[in-house]
Design an enzyme around this catalytic site. Structure first.
Site, mmCIF file in Angstrom:
data_model
loop_
_atom_site.group_PDB
_atom_site.id
_atom_site.type_symbol
_atom_site.label_atom_id
_atom_site.label_comp_id
_atom_site.label_asym_id
_atom_site.label_seq_id
_atom_site.Cartn_x
_atom_site.Cartn_y
_atom_site.Cartn_z
ATOM 1 N N HIS A 49 47.607 36.695 39.900
ATOM 2 C CA HIS A 49 47.468 37.002 40.743
ATOM 3 C C HIS A 49 47.282 36.956 41.786
ATOM 4 O O HIS A 49 46.409 35.734 42.012
ATOM 5 C CB HIS A 49 46.214 38.150 39.826
ATOM 6 N N HIS A 80 48.416 35.321 33.408
ATOM 7 C CA HIS A 80 48.978 35.869 34.497
ATOM 8 C C HIS A 80 47.864 34.952 35.610
ATOM 9 O O HIS A 80 46.710 35.210 35.763
ATOM 10 C CB HIS A 80 49.545 36.624 34.668
ATOM 11 N N ASN A 83 42.503 36.548 35.101
ATOM 12 C CA ASN A 83 40.968 37.145 34.852
ATOM 13 C C ASN A 83 41.451 36.553 33.760
ATOM 14 O O ASN A 83 42.402 36.479 32.740
ATOM 15 C CB ASN A 83 40.978 38.205 34.994
ATOM 16 N N ILE A 139 53.032 45.882 38.646
ATOM 17 C CA ILE A 139 53.054 47.658 38.550
ATOM 18 C C ILE A 139 52.492 48.245 38.986
ATOM 19 O O ILE A 139 52.522 49.605 39.903
ATOM 20 C CB ILE A 139 54.106 47.740 37.623
#
Ligand code: 5GP
Ligand code: ZN
Length: 116
Positions: free
Chosen positions: A104, A102, A89, A33
């Site tokens: 990236h 997740h 992360n 987002i």
């Protein structure tokens, strides 16, 4: 498996909208987002795993599949040849803000090194 308070669990269940690019039985991929590069996608497992600190041997296929999907998405975004970056992360000091693992996938611009 599902945490009702988790933002990404809610995206998996389509309770919160996202620009979803890929879904299969194990994974969901969607656009970040707040993109930090022309291509900034997130690849997540359907199952709730809070962070890499919580990874178990039984998750071996999940993290492998996340990377194989990233490879496919980089090709689809036409950044495979020029180069792209995977970031995961883990924990607050590393900048993790959503505690559902997740990957990236970043690309479409030159990347600095070392990362911030
Ligand atoms: P982290 O900081 O935990 O490594 O990454 C979380 C990422 O999730 C951030 O890049 C942030 O922009 C993204 N993000 C946070 N909330 C939403 C949301 O509601 N939808 C989407 N598509 N991405 C989000
Ligand atoms: Zn979750």
């Amino acid at each position: 498996m599902f945490d009702p308070k988790c933002l990404f669990c809610r995206i998996v269940r389509r309770e919160i909208p996202a620009m979803i690019l890929h879904e299969d039985e194990g994974l969901v991929a969607f656009r970040d987002i707040n993109p930090q590069a022309p291509t900034h996608l997130l690849v997540i497992p359907r199952q709730h795993i809070a962070s890499l600190n919580d990874l178990l041997p039984e998750h071996r296929d999940v993290v492998g599949d996340m990377h194989l999907l990233a490879r496919e998405l980089a090709r689809a975004e036409r950044i495979a040849d020029e180069g792209w970056r995977v970031v995961m992360n883990c924990g607050p000091a590393a900048g993790q803000t959503v505690f559902h693992i997740h990957l990236h996938l970043l690309g479409g611009r030159d990347m600095g090194w070392p990362p911030g």
